[in-house]
Design a protein around this motif. Structure first.
Motif, PDB file in Angstrom:
ATOM      1  N   VAL A  58       0.862  -1.183   0.000  1.00 39.14           N
ATOM      2  CA  VAL A  58       0.000   0.000   0.000  1.00 39.14           C
ATOM      3  C   VAL A  58       0.897   1.231   0.000  1.00 39.14           C
ATOM      4  CG1 VAL A  58      -1.720   1.304   1.291  1.00 39.14           C
ATOM      5  CG2 VAL A  58      -1.875  -1.181   1.186  1.00 39.14           C
ATOM      6  N   TYR A  59       0.734   2.051  -1.014  1.00 39.72           N
ATOM      7  CA  TYR A  59       1.445   3.314  -1.135  1.00 39.72           C
ATOM      8  C   TYR A  59       0.421   4.427  -1.209  1.00 39.72           C
ATOM      9  CZ  TYR A  59       5.398   0.410  -2.607  1.00 39.72           C
ATOM     10  OH  TYR A  59       6.380  -0.543  -2.665  1.00 39.72           O
ATOM     11  N   ALA A  60       0.537   5.393  -0.359  1.00 40.92           N
ATOM     12  CA  ALA A  60      -0.354   6.556  -0.366  1.00 40.92           C
ATOM     13  C   ALA A  60      -1.825   6.142  -0.403  1.00 40.92           C
ATOM     14  CB  ALA A  60      -0.013   7.471  -1.539  1.00 40.92           C
ATOM     15  N   GLY A  61      -2.156   5.113   0.370  1.00 39.25           N
ATOM     16  CA  GLY A  61      -3.547   4.686   0.470  1.00 39.25           C
ATOM     17  C   GLY A  61      -4.057   3.871  -0.700  1.00 39.25           C
ATOM     18  N   ARG A  62      -3.180   3.460  -1.606  1.00 35.53           N
ATOM     19  CA  ARG A  62      -3.590   2.660  -2.770  1.00 35.53           C
ATOM     20  C   ARG A  62      -2.821   1.351  -2.783  1.00 35.53           C
ATOM     21  NH1 ARG A  62      -5.763   5.728  -7.616  1.00 35.53           N
ATOM     22  NH2 ARG A  62      -5.483   3.641  -8.411  1.00 35.53           N
ATOM     23  N   TRP A  63      -3.526   0.287  -3.147  1.00 33.95           N
ATOM     24  CA  TRP A  63      -2.921  -1.026  -3.280  1.00 33.95           C
ATOM     25  C   TRP A  63      -2.043  -1.032  -4.518  1.00 33.95           C
ATOM     26  CZ3 TRP A  63      -5.669  -6.238  -4.462  1.00 33.95           C
ATOM     27  CH2 TRP A  63      -5.173  -7.257  -3.638  1.00 33.95           C
ATOM     28  N   HIS A  64      -0.979  -1.797  -4.517  1.00 33.99           N
ATOM     29  CA  HIS A  64      -0.039  -1.824  -5.631  1.00 33.99           C
ATOM     30  C   HIS A  64      -0.751  -2.087  -6.958  1.00 33.99           C
ATOM     31  CE1 HIS A  64       3.340  -3.078  -8.155  1.00 33.99           C
ATOM     32  NE2 HIS A  64       4.083  -2.361  -7.316  1.00 33.99           N
ATOM     33  N   VAL A  65      -0.376  -1.355  -7.983  1.00 35.53           N
ATOM     34  CA  VAL A  65      -1.044  -1.414  -9.275  1.00 35.53           C
ATOM     35  C   VAL A  65      -1.052  -2.825  -9.860  1.00 35.53           C
ATOM     36  CG1 VAL A  65       1.006  -0.719 -10.601  1.00 35.53           C
ATOM     37  CG2 VAL A  65      -1.279  -0.276 -11.516  1.00 35.53           C
ATOM     38  N   GLU A  66       0.022  -3.580  -9.702  1.00 37.13           N
ATOM     39  CA  GLU A  66       0.046  -4.926 -10.281  1.00 37.13           C
ATOM     40  C   GLU A  66      -0.898  -5.881  -9.558  1.00 37.13           C
ATOM     41  OE1 GLU A  66       1.115  -5.547 -13.125  1.00 37.13           O
ATOM     42  OE2 GLU A  66       2.296  -3.743 -13.414  1.00 37.13           O
ATOM     43  N   ALA A  67      -1.095  -5.696  -8.257  1.00 40.67           N
ATOM     44  CA  ALA A  67      -2.075  -6.515  -7.532  1.00 40.67           C
ATOM     45  C   ALA A  67      -3.478  -6.204  -8.049  1.00 40.67           C
ATOM     46  CB  ALA A  67      -1.978  -6.257  -6.033  1.00 40.67           C
ATOM     47  N   ARG A  68      -3.769  -4.918  -8.248  1.00 41.52           N
ATOM     48  CA  ARG A  68      -5.090  -4.530  -8.776  1.00 41.52           C
ATOM     49  C   ARG A  68      -5.302  -5.083 -10.178  1.00 41.52           C
ATOM     50  NH1 ARG A  68      -3.441   0.815  -7.235  1.00 41.52           N
ATOM     51  NH2 ARG A  68      -3.687   1.432  -9.413  1.00 41.52           N
ATOM     52  N   ARG A  69      -4.295  -4.978 -11.021  1.00 41.13           N
ATOM     53  CA  ARG A  69      -4.416  -5.481 -12.399  1.00 41.13           C
ATOM     54  C   ARG A  69      -4.616  -6.993 -12.424  1.00 41.13           C
ATOM     55  NH1 ARG A  69       0.399  -1.872 -15.008  1.00 41.13           N
ATOM     56  NH2 ARG A  69      -0.810   0.058 -15.191  1.00 41.13           N
ATOM     57  N   CYS A  70      -3.910  -7.700 -11.562  1.00 39.68           N
ATOM     58  CA  CYS A  70      -4.064  -9.153 -11.481  1.00 39.68           C
ATOM     59  C   CYS A  70      -5.495  -9.504 -11.064  1.00 39.68           C
ATOM     60  CB  CYS A  70      -3.049  -9.727 -10.492  1.00 39.68           C
ATOM     61  SG  CYS A  70      -3.096 -11.531 -10.347  1.00 39.68           S
ATOM     62  N   ALA A  71      -6.005  -8.814 -10.064  1.00 41.91           N
ATOM     63  CA  ALA A  71      -7.381  -9.060  -9.604  1.00 41.91           C
ATOM     64  C   ALA A  71      -8.375  -8.789 -10.736  1.00 41.91           C
ATOM     65  CB  ALA A  71      -7.693  -8.183  -8.390  1.00 41.91           C
ATOM     66  N   ARG A  72      -8.165  -7.727 -11.466  1.00 41.68           N
ATOM     67  CA  ARG A  72      -9.075  -7.363 -12.567  1.00 41.68           C
ATOM     68  C   ARG A  72      -9.011  -8.401 -13.688  1.00 41.68           C
ATOM     69  NH1 ARG A  72      -7.020  -2.691 -13.572  1.00 41.68           N
ATOM     70  NH2 ARG A  72      -8.192  -1.710 -11.913  1.00 41.68           N
ATOM     71  N   ARG A  73      -7.778  -8.792 -14.089  1.00 44.74           N
ATOM     72  CA  ARG A  73      -7.606  -9.747 -15.198  1.00 44.74           C
ATOM     73  C   ARG A  73      -8.236 -11.102 -14.906  1.00 44.74           C
ATOM     74  NH1 ARG A  73      -2.289  -8.168 -15.180  1.00 44.74           N
ATOM     75  NH2 ARG A  73      -1.678 -10.080 -14.137  1.00 44.74           N
ATOM     76  N   HIS A  74      -8.186 -11.525 -13.664  1.00 44.49           N
ATOM     77  CA  HIS A  74      -8.603 -12.886 -13.316  1.00 44.49           C
ATOM     78  C   HIS A  74      -9.846 -12.925 -12.428  1.00 44.49           C
ATOM     79  CE1 HIS A  74      -4.893 -14.161 -15.157  1.00 44.49           C
ATOM     80  NE2 HIS A  74      -4.234 -13.315 -14.391  1.00 44.49           N
TER      81      HIS A  74
END
Length: 171
Positions: A58-74
């Protein structure tokens, strides 16, 4: 009966979350699971796994972009599997002292994926962490490694126990 095949995917800019994933994998393996670690941006397919643990810093209140992208893709496949989420982030001992609720974006992913649980572990900000801001914080005594291996292992053993209970054959 087969070993439970668990994917541990992580999004990590400077390696703190990868360290948590490695600790989770080691503990799951000691409980008889087949744990595979992979950076979240390299996950192509989750259908071959019995469960997924997805984590991000978590950076500046946001989850890491690659974790979000992985969740979205799958997302479609993940909704069909047992899923646990974790975050790493606070560079203090607050994650040790109390449970920290997931940041808003992670809470939304928990709901979208039907995740069973979320946990926040401490992060790490050390002299090896790149960047001017990181170096300045460390120089002013604001850094440290706040990942607690024992707490990480306990959570992994908890997950392994849940997987063992849910995968027992019905008699």
């Amino acid at each position: 009966m087969h070993n439970t095949h668990v994917l541990i995917a992580y999004g990590s800019k400077h390696g703190a979350t990868q360290g948590i994933a490695e600790e989770l994998g080691e503990a799951l393996r000691s409980d008889g699971c087949d744990a595979v670690l992979m950076p979240a941006d390299r996950v192509d397919d989750v259908s071959g796994y019995d469960a997924v643990i997805l984590g991000g810093a978590v950076y500046a209140g946001r989850w890491h972009v690659e974790a979000r992208r992985c969740a979205r893709r799958h997302a479609g496949q993940l909704r069909q599997l047992p899923v646990w989420l974790f975050s790493s982030g606070p560079v203090d001992d607050s994650a040790e002292r109390r449970d920290i609720a997931p940041v808003r974006g992670v809470a939304r992913w928990m709901q979208r994926l039907g995740a069973r649980e979320h946990i926040t572990f401490g992060g790490a900000l050390t002299a090896e962490t790149p960047g001017r801001i990181a170096h300045s914080l460390v120089r002013h005594g604001k850094g440290g490694d706040f990942r607690n291996p024992e707490r990480i292992r306990q959570w992994a053993h908890h997950i392994a126990a849940q997987l063992a209970t849910s995968s027992r054959p019905v008699e």
